[in-house]
Design an enzyme around this catalytic site. Structure first.
Site, PDB file in Angstrom:
ATOM      1  N   GLY A  45       1.052  -1.307  -0.170  1.00  0.00           N
ATOM      2  CA  GLY A  45       0.046  -0.170  -0.054  1.00  0.00           C
ATOM      3  C   GLY A  45       0.818   1.229   0.150  1.00  0.00           C
TER       4      GLY A  45
ATOM      5  CD  GLN B 255       3.129   5.750   2.467  1.00  0.00           C
ATOM      6  OE1 GLN B 255       2.036   5.350   2.086  1.00  0.00           O
ATOM      7  NE2 GLN B 255       4.315   5.258   3.090  1.00  0.00           N
TER       8      GLN B 255
ATOM      9  CB  CYS C  76       4.812   2.237   7.161  1.00  0.00           C
ATOM     10  SG  CYS C  76       4.600   3.645   6.432  1.00  0.00           S
ATOM     11  CG  LEU C  77       6.381   0.866   1.245  1.00  0.00           C
ATOM     12  CD1 LEU C  77       5.916   1.292  -0.089  1.00  0.00           C
ATOM     13  CD2 LEU C  77       7.720  -0.062   1.059  1.00  0.00           C
TER      14      LEU C  77
ATOM     15  CG  HIS D  84      -0.955   1.235   7.043  1.00  0.00           C
ATOM     16  ND1 HIS D  84       0.124   0.814   8.035  1.00  0.00           N
ATOM     17  CD2 HIS D  84      -0.238   1.957   6.233  1.00  0.00           C
ATOM     18  CE1 HIS D  84       1.348   1.542   7.861  1.00  0.00           C
ATOM     19  NE2 HIS D  84       1.200   2.112   6.619  1.00  0.00           N
ATOM     20  CD  GLU D  85      -1.396   2.379   2.633  1.00  0.00           C
ATOM     21  OE1 GLU D  85      -0.889   3.582   2.535  1.00  0.00           O
ATOM     22  OE2 GLU D  85      -0.646   1.531   3.086  1.00  0.00           O
TER      23      GLU D  85
ATOM     24  CG  HIS E  43      -0.223   6.648   5.277  1.00  0.00           C
ATOM     25  ND1 HIS E  43       0.977   7.346   6.047  1.00  0.00           N
ATOM     26  CD2 HIS E  43       0.099   5.425   5.152  1.00  0.00           C
ATOM     27  CE1 HIS E  43       1.950   6.222   6.260  1.00  0.00           C
ATOM     28  NE2 HIS E  43       1.415   5.247   5.530  1.00  0.00           N
TER      29      HIS E  43
HETATM   30 NI    NI Z   1       2.185   3.337   5.530  1.00  0.00          NI
END
Ligand code: NI
Length: 161
Positions: free
Chosen positions: A46, A51, A91-92, A133-134, A137
């Site tokens: 995701g 991000q 998380c990236l 999660h997304e 963000h």
């Molecule tokens: Ni993330």
């Protein structure tokens, strides 16, 4: 299409709320394509627009093993959450780390696709986790604020979102 630079924890943009998307412009189409490419390149499940430094309510998710079932969510809203799961999350924007996070086990989301058509996506377990999660963000919430027991180092092979 192009890869975008992924912002990492500590970057203020990750703490800000995103604006709604009013219409799909060529710029937004390019952003969505780039987000998908960037997510797949980073082997994530995701990615949310902040991000990559854009404060718009856009997120992409793909939890399929083949990486061929992208879900594009514009202005997503949670319709229903139920049940509970506690599991490892990454998380990236927090490379090399994971933490245990409690989430709803089922999530139902209303969003718009890349053609601004409304749709419903619902899922359990990993998909429900990725959706929540997304969407977090997009209001500037990082999973690190929800971990139980703090962050741990991750094996390089694990997937991050
Ligand atoms: Ni993330």
């Amino acid at each position: 299409m192009a890869l975008r630079t992924i912002r990492v924890l500590g970057d203020e943009i990750l703490t800000k709320s995103c604006r709604e998307v009013k219409e799909i412009t060529p710029r937004i189409q390019t952003l969505i394509e780039d987000m998908l490419e960037t997510m797949y390149d980073a082997d994530g499940v995701g990615l949310a627009a902040p991000q990559v430094g854009v404060l718009k309510q856009i997120a992409v998710v793909d939890v399929s093993p083949e990486g061929d079932q992208p879900i594009i969510m514009i202005n997503p809203k949670i319709v229903e959450l139920s049940g509970e799961q506690t599991g490892q999350e990454g998380c990236l924007s927090v490379p090399g780390k994971v933490g245990m996070v409690k989430r709803a086990n089922y999530a139902k989301i209303k969003a718009f696709n890349e053609n601004m058509e409304e749709f419903i996506v619902e899922g359990e377990e990993l998909l429900a986790r990725a959706l929540q999660h997304e969407i977090d963000h997009l209001s500037g919430v990082m999973y690190v604020s929800k971990t139980e027991g703090g962050l741990m180092d991750v094996e390089a092979s694990e997937k991050e979102s």
